[in-house]
Write a protein that holds these residues in place. Structure first.
Motif, PDB file in Angstrom:
ATOM      1  N   PRO A   1       0.826  -1.215   0.000  1.00 24.52           N
ATOM      2  CA  PRO A   1       0.000   0.000   0.000  1.00 24.52           C
ATOM      3  C   PRO A   1       0.861   1.267   0.000  1.00 24.52           C
ATOM      4  O   PRO A   1       1.962   1.283   0.569  1.00 24.52           O
ATOM      5  CB  PRO A   1      -0.797  -0.109   1.301  1.00 24.52           C
ATOM      6  CG  PRO A   1      -0.775  -1.550   1.647  1.00 24.52           C
ATOM      7  CD  PRO A   1       0.512  -2.088   1.120  1.00 24.52           C
ATOM      8  N   THR A   2       0.367   2.308  -0.622  1.00 24.21           N
ATOM      9  CA  THR A   2       1.153   3.538  -0.755  1.00 24.21           C
ATOM     10  C   THR A   2       1.366   4.238   0.580  1.00 24.21           C
ATOM     11  O   THR A   2       2.349   4.950   0.746  1.00 24.21           O
ATOM     12  CB  THR A   2       0.451   4.509  -1.720  1.00 24.21           C
ATOM     13  OG1 THR A   2      -0.882   4.721  -1.257  1.00 24.21           O
ATOM     14  CG2 THR A   2       0.415   3.938  -3.121  1.00 24.21           C
ATOM     15  N   HIS A   3       0.477   4.044   1.549  1.00 19.69           N
ATOM     16  CA  HIS A   3       0.622   4.741   2.830  1.00 19.69           C
ATOM     17  C   HIS A   3       1.616   4.051   3.768  1.00 19.69           C
ATOM     18  O   HIS A   3       1.900   4.563   4.842  1.00 19.69           O
ATOM     19  CB  HIS A   3      -0.734   4.897   3.514  1.00 19.69           C
ATOM     20  CG  HIS A   3      -1.344   3.610   3.946  1.00 19.69           C
ATOM     21  ND1 HIS A   3      -2.062   2.801   3.077  1.00 19.69           N
ATOM     22  CD2 HIS A   3      -1.351   2.980   5.135  1.00 19.69           C
ATOM     23  CE1 HIS A   3      -2.483   1.734   3.739  1.00 19.69           C
ATOM     24  NE2 HIS A   3      -2.060   1.811   4.986  1.00 19.69           N
ATOM     25  N   TRP A   4       2.164   2.907   3.359  1.00 17.93           N
ATOM     26  CA  TRP A   4       3.196   2.233   4.164  1.00 17.93           C
ATOM     27  C   TRP A   4       4.533   2.836   3.772  1.00 17.93           C
ATOM     28  O   TRP A   4       5.139   2.465   2.759  1.00 17.93           O
ATOM     29  CB  TRP A   4       3.205   0.738   3.900  1.00 17.93           C
ATOM     30  CG  TRP A   4       2.051  -0.011   4.437  1.00 17.93           C
ATOM     31  CD1 TRP A   4       0.898   0.497   4.952  1.00 17.93           C
ATOM     32  CD2 TRP A   4       1.922  -1.427   4.520  1.00 17.93           C
ATOM     33  NE1 TRP A   4       0.066  -0.505   5.342  1.00 17.93           N
ATOM     34  CE2 TRP A   4       0.665  -1.698   5.095  1.00 17.93           C
ATOM     35  CE3 TRP A   4       2.741  -2.478   4.172  1.00 17.93           C
ATOM     36  CZ2 TRP A   4       0.223  -2.991   5.320  1.00 17.93           C
ATOM     37  CZ3 TRP A   4       2.296  -3.755   4.394  1.00 17.93           C
ATOM     38  CH2 TRP A   4       1.051  -4.011   4.964  1.00 17.93           C
ATOM     39  N   THR A   5       5.059   3.755   4.580  1.00 15.26           N
ATOM     40  CA  THR A   5       6.290   4.452   4.221  1.00 15.26           C
ATOM     41  C   THR A   5       7.505   3.881   4.929  1.00 15.26           C
ATOM     42  O   THR A   5       8.609   3.977   4.427  1.00 15.26           O
ATOM     43  CB  THR A   5       6.172   5.948   4.553  1.00 15.26           C
ATOM     44  OG1 THR A   5       5.837   6.087   5.935  1.00 15.26           O
ATOM     45  CG2 THR A   5       5.094   6.601   3.708  1.00 15.26           C
ATOM     46  N   LYS A   6       7.345   3.292   6.097  1.00 15.38           N
ATOM     47  CA  LYS A   6       8.490   2.805   6.873  1.00 15.38           C
ATOM     48  C   LYS A   6       8.622   1.297   6.730  1.00 15.38           C
ATOM     49  O   LYS A   6       8.395   0.547   7.672  1.00 15.38           O
ATOM     50  CB  LYS A   6       8.327   3.190   8.341  1.00 15.38           C
ATOM     51  CG  LYS A   6       8.238   4.677   8.569  1.00 15.38           C
ATOM     52  CD  LYS A   6       8.001   5.008  10.017  1.00 15.38           C
ATOM     53  CE  LYS A   6       7.848   6.494  10.213  1.00 15.38           C
ATOM     54  NZ  LYS A   6       7.591   6.851  11.594  1.00 15.38           N
ATOM     55  N   ILE A   7       8.976   0.841   5.545  1.00 17.06           N
ATOM     56  CA  ILE A   7       9.094  -0.593   5.293  1.00 17.06           C
ATOM     57  C   ILE A   7      10.558  -0.932   5.039  1.00 17.06           C
ATOM     58  O   ILE A   7      11.240  -0.245   4.285  1.00 17.06           O
ATOM     59  CB  ILE A   7       8.251  -1.009   4.080  1.00 17.06           C
ATOM     60  CG1 ILE A   7       6.786  -0.801   4.389  1.00 17.06           C
ATOM     61  CG2 ILE A   7       8.531  -2.434   3.688  1.00 17.06           C
ATOM     62  CD1 ILE A   7       5.869  -1.186   3.284  1.00 17.06           C
TER      63      ILE A   7
END
Length: 106
Positions: free
Chosen positions: A68-74
Motif C-alpha cells: 500500500p502507498t501509505h506504508w512508508t516505513k518498510i
C-alpha cells in the motif's frame, strides 16, 4: 401410560392421515454451455474446476501482491532495520555510559 401424569401418546385413530397429493416436480433446466457475466467475461469461481473442455488448464484466479502507498516505513527483505534516531536527552543509563567514555578519552 401412567394414569394421572397428564402425559399420553396420541392414538392413531384420533388423527386421520391422508396421502399427500403428488406434486409434479419441474424438469431440471439445462444450463447454457458457457456461463458469462453481464459484461461478457467468463465466470471463474473458486470452487469450479480450473480446466476447460479438452483438458486445458485455466490459470488460478488471483490478486497480485502490492505494498500500500501509505506504508512508508518498510524495510525490504534481507536488509537490516534502521536504528531509531538518538534522543537529545538520554535516559540515565545511556548518560552514564556516555560519561564513562568521555572520562576515558580525557
Amino acid at each position: 401410560g401412567v394414569l394421572g401424569s397428564g402425559l399420553s401418546t396420541p392414538v392413531q385413530s384420533a388423527y386421520p392421515t391422508r396421502p399427500a397429493p403428488l406434486i409434479a416436480a419441474e424438469p431440471p433446466r439445462a444450463r447454457s454451455a458457457t456461463m458469462t457475466w453481464s459484461d461478457g467475461s467468463t465466470m471463474q469461481l473458486r470452487h469450479a474446476p480450473r480446466r476447460k473442455k479438452g483438458g486445458v488448464k485455466v490459470p488460478v484466479p488471483c490478486t497480485p501482491a502490492m505494498i500500500p502507498t501509505h506504508w512508508t516505513k518498510i524495510t525490504p527483505a534481507g536488509e537490516k532495520e534502521k536504528p531509531p534516531p538518538k534522543e537529545e536527552i538520554p535516559d540515565f543509563g545511556q548518560w552514564k555510559k556516555d560519561r564513562r567514555k568521555e572520562v576515558r578519552v580525557v
